[in-house]
Motif scaffolding. Structure first.
Motif, short mmCIF file in Angstrom:
data_model
loop_
_atom_site.label_atom_id
_atom_site.label_comp_id
_atom_site.label_asym_id
_atom_site.label_seq_id
_atom_site.Cartn_x
_atom_site.Cartn_y
_atom_site.Cartn_z
N ASP A 32 0.84 -1.20 0.00
CA ASP A 32 0.00 0.00 0.00
C ASP A 32 0.87 1.25 0.00
O ASP A 32 0.59 2.23 -0.70
CB ASP A 32 -0.88 0.06 1.26
N PHE A 33 1.93 1.23 0.81
CA PHE A 33 2.79 2.41 0.93
C PHE A 33 3.62 2.61 -0.33
O PHE A 33 3.88 3.74 -0.74
CB PHE A 33 3.68 2.28 2.18
N VAL A 34 4.04 1.51 -0.95
CA VAL A 34 4.76 1.61 -2.23
C VAL A 34 3.85 2.23 -3.29
O VAL A 34 4.27 3.10 -4.07
CB VAL A 34 5.26 0.21 -2.67
N ALA A 35 2.59 1.79 -3.30
CA ALA A 35 1.64 2.32 -4.28
C ALA A 35 1.37 3.80 -4.04
O ALA A 35 1.25 4.59 -4.99
CB ALA A 35 0.33 1.52 -4.22
N GLU A 36 1.29 4.20 -2.77
CA GLU A 36 1.06 5.62 -2.45
C GLU A 36 2.23 6.48 -2.94
O GLU A 36 2.04 7.52 -3.56
CB GLU A 36 0.88 5.79 -0.94
N ALA A 37 3.46 6.01 -2.68
CA ALA A 37 4.64 6.76 -3.12
C ALA A 37 4.67 6.86 -4.64
O ALA A 37 5.01 7.93 -5.20
CB ALA A 37 5.92 6.10 -2.59
N ALA A 38 4.31 5.78 -5.32
CA ALA A 38 4.31 5.78 -6.78
C ALA A 38 3.27 6.77 -7.32
O ALA A 38 3.52 7.49 -8.30
CB ALA A 38 4.00 4.38 -7.31
N GLU A 39 2.13 6.84 -6.64
CA GLU A 39 1.08 7.76 -7.07
C GLU A 39 1.53 9.22 -6.92
O GLU A 39 1.28 10.05 -7.79
CB GLU A 39 -0.18 7.49 -6.23
N ILE A 40 2.21 9.50 -5.80
CA ILE A 40 2.71 10.86 -5.58
C ILE A 40 3.75 11.22 -6.65
O ILE A 40 3.70 12.31 -7.24
CB ILE A 40 3.30 10.99 -4.16
N ALA A 41 4.69 10.30 -6.90
CA ALA A 41 5.72 10.57 -7.91
C ALA A 41 5.08 10.82 -9.27
O ALA A 41 5.42 11.80 -9.97
CB ALA A 41 6.70 9.39 -7.99
#
Ligand SMILES: [Ca+2]
Ligand SMILES: [Ca+2]
Ligand SMILES: [Ca+2]
Length: 180
Positions: A32-41
């Motif tokens: 979930d946290f990896v996906a959140e960071a990817a979305e922000i980038a």
């Protein structure tokens, strides 16, 4: 702390839990946290596996591990809602040093993604790009947010100013969400 501030903090953690549970399965995992960071980038026009995207991803993963550690679960999670509230609440309530250790890399990652002119700090126009991407704020709202967060008034936002803003938001003393 007043009851109002405490309720605000709880409500903001609930909202954050829902936002960060990217796959919607009711618990938080590293993915979930990896996906959140990817979305922000991606929102800032950078590939998730670019150096700056990867730095934010690593910071989010470390943050997950720090929360899991506080909750007494495996570094892979999962963290349920109650565990997240307890662990994140403890992190915000605890000393500034512990908070900064966990959130510092996240603040650095945000600066890296926003810092288009590579001077290591965020100016007003870079910050407006960030708030437009993560919160949909317009120029006027972003300018007001910048004025409030730029505590020393030098026209740029430092890591310390971002960390202070993340704390202030949590306690309801600031109305601009920086973590998306
Ligand atoms: Ca999940
Ligand atoms: Ca800059
Ligand atoms: Ca400043």
């Amino acid at each position: 702390m007043t009851m109002v501030a405490d309720n605000t903090a709880q409500a903001r953690l609930s909202k954050r839990f829902e936002k960060w549970d990217k796959d919607g399965n009711g618990v938080l995992e590293p993915s979930d946290f990896v996906a959140e960071a990817a979305e922000i980038a991606a929102a800032l026009g950078q590939a998730p596996d670019s150096p700056r995207g990867a730095a934010l991803r690593d910071a989010f993963q470390s943050m997950f591990e720090a929360l899991a550690d506080r909750a007494g679960v495996s570094p892979q999670g999962p963290l349920n809602r109650d565990q997240f509230h307890a662990a994140a609440g403890e992190l915000f309530q605890g000393g500034e040093a512990a908070f900064n250790t966990v959130l510092g890399p996240v603040a650095k990652g945000i600066i890296g993604l926003c810092d288009r002119n590579d001077d290591g700090v965020i100016d007003a126009s870079e910050f407006a790009g960030w708030l437009r991407a993560v919160a949909g704020l317009d120029e006027a709202a972003a300018a007001e947010a910048f004025r409030q967060i730029d505590a020393d008034g030098n026209g740029t936002l430092s890591e310390d100013e971002l960390l202070a803003a993340i704390r202030e938001f949590h306690f309801g003393r600031l109305e601009f969400e920086l973590l998306g």
